[in-house]
Design an enzyme around this catalytic site. Structure first.
Site, short mmCIF file in Angstrom:
data_model
loop_
_atom_site.label_atom_id
_atom_site.label_comp_id
_atom_site.label_asym_id
_atom_site.label_seq_id
_atom_site.Cartn_x
_atom_site.Cartn_y
_atom_site.Cartn_z
N SER A 15 -3.39 -10.09 -4.67
CA SER A 15 -4.80 -10.33 -4.35
C SER A 15 -5.68 -10.32 -5.59
O SER A 15 -6.53 -11.20 -5.78
CB SER A 15 -5.29 -9.29 -3.34
OG SER A 15 -5.09 -7.97 -3.84
N ALA A 148 -10.80 -7.16 -4.29
CA ALA A 148 -10.53 -8.59 -4.39
C ALA A 148 -11.24 -9.37 -3.28
O ALA A 148 -11.77 -10.46 -3.51
CB ALA A 148 -9.02 -8.84 -4.34
N LYS A 199 -7.98 8.07 -9.56
CA LYS A 199 -8.87 7.96 -8.40
C LYS A 199 -8.10 7.57 -7.14
O LYS A 199 -8.54 7.85 -6.02
CB LYS A 199 -10.02 7.00 -8.68
CG LYS A 199 -9.61 5.59 -9.12
CD LYS A 199 -9.35 4.65 -7.99
CE LYS A 199 -8.84 3.32 -8.50
NZ LYS A 199 -8.52 2.37 -7.41
#
Length: 350
Positions: A15, A148, A199
């Site tokens: 993606s 994306a 993260k």
């Protein structure tokens, strides 16, 4: 500074690689994208779609795709690597051999977010080990709060181009930036890459809270305390503390922990709802970087003697079959701490 880049090779047709190829074509660049799968290449060339990764998105007809990596790299001044972390060393090695054979001198930019499991190395370190220095003008990490699906719709997106070679970062800024895709430069590639990788761990926890039915208070607490421990480990590994309050730190953390576009958030939500890890992986159908990054971060924290209670809790859920509710209960009943003490990041600097 003007860099007259005409051709960009995009290695990886997932993606993110596909959308970034579309951004570059929009900006007037000639782009070829590589995939190992012939059916995907045929779809990109003939239908100008990539339904498996970007449903209902029509791509530019100017994007060319090929399974021939040498053909994709031919004449390129910039090579964008957009493959999962687990494939990065193998793909970088292939790219390195070919650009040496073709005597190219390129800037390599990567758009992956993870750490190599066995070595705990960052993506740029892997690339630098596999591609000869004589063929590379610089290695740049392209990272920040970005989905994306939203970039494909030309939603406003801001990200960071990070490199120890600031000139290379400025070149990547120049070729990617447009009216909906804004790029900032940063010389702290260590902090940007660690922020991007770590993260994903916190996003697993954020998804799990949602799956368990917890509200906004819990999610805000997780992100805040998650940022604190991400920064502690990143700084101990050589990152600039300020990077973690930038786009590739708190920015990427917010978007990954709050959006259903995030694979890691969706995976965490399934875990919170009681699914087994193996079933989550099978259901997703795409790489969930947080599941491997949590192991690397857990091991690095032990090595550096850095306290990372959220990471440790998620590690136990993923690798030791601990129930999510128990992991949360253990976190909440830990001994009381001072917030000032836990934010004294200078303690962790080398």
């Amino acid at each position: 500074m003007i860099f007259l880049c005409e051709r960009v090779a995009v290695v990886g047709a997932g993606s993110w690689g596909t959308v970034l190829a579309n951004v570059l074509v929009t900006n007037g660049k000639k782009v070829k994208i590589w995939s190992r799968r012939q059916n995907q290449v045929d779809e990109l060339n003939q239908r100008h779609t990539n339904e498996a990764y970007l449903p209902h998105v029509e791509l530019s007809k100017k994007i060319e795709a090929s399974t021939n990596l040498e053909d994709v790299l031919l004449g390129s001044e910039v090579v964008l690597l957009a493959v999962p972390t687990k494939a990065m060393r193998t793909v970088s090695h292939e790219v390195g051999l070919l650009i040496k054979k073709m005597k190219l001198k390129v800037i390599i930019v990567h758009a992956s977010k993870g750490l190599e499991l066995e070595t705990h190395k960052r993506i740029s370190e892997i690339i630098s080990e596999e591609v000869s220095f004589e063929n590379v003008q610089g290695v740049v990490a392209l990272s920040g709060p970005s989905h994306a699906e939203e970039v494909a719709k030309h939603d406003i997106t801001l990200i960071t181009a990070a490199s120890s070679n600031l000139q290379a970062a400025k070149i990547i800024q120049q070729i990617f930036m447009n009216s909906y895709f804004r790029v900032y430069t940063n010389s702290d590639i260590i902090g940007v890459e660690f922020g991007a990788a770590f993260k994903n761990i916190i996003a697993l926890g954020a998804g799990a809270l949602d799956g368990l039915g917890y509200g906004d208070d819990a999610k805000a607490a997780l992100m805040t305390r998650g940022l604190a421990e991400i920064a502690r480990l990143g700084i101990a590994l050589g990152a600039d503390p300020l990077t973690f309050i930038g786009l590739s730190g708190v920015g990427d953390l917010i978007v990954t922990c709050t959006s259903s576009h995030s694979r890691n958030w969706r995976a965490g939500r399934q875990l919170g709802e009681g699914a087994q890890v193996v079933d989550v992986v099978n259901n997703m159908g795409m790489v969930i970087e947080g599941l491997t990054t949590v192991q690397a971060a857990y091991e690095l924290a032990k090595e550096k003697k850095i306290e990372m209670p959220i990471t440790e809790a998620i590690y136990r859920v993923v690798y030791q079959d601990e129930k999510m509710k128990k992991a949360i209960s253990d976190l909440m009943t830990r001994e009381g701490k001072s917030e000032e003490e836990t934010f004294q990041w200078n303690t962790y600097q080398k």
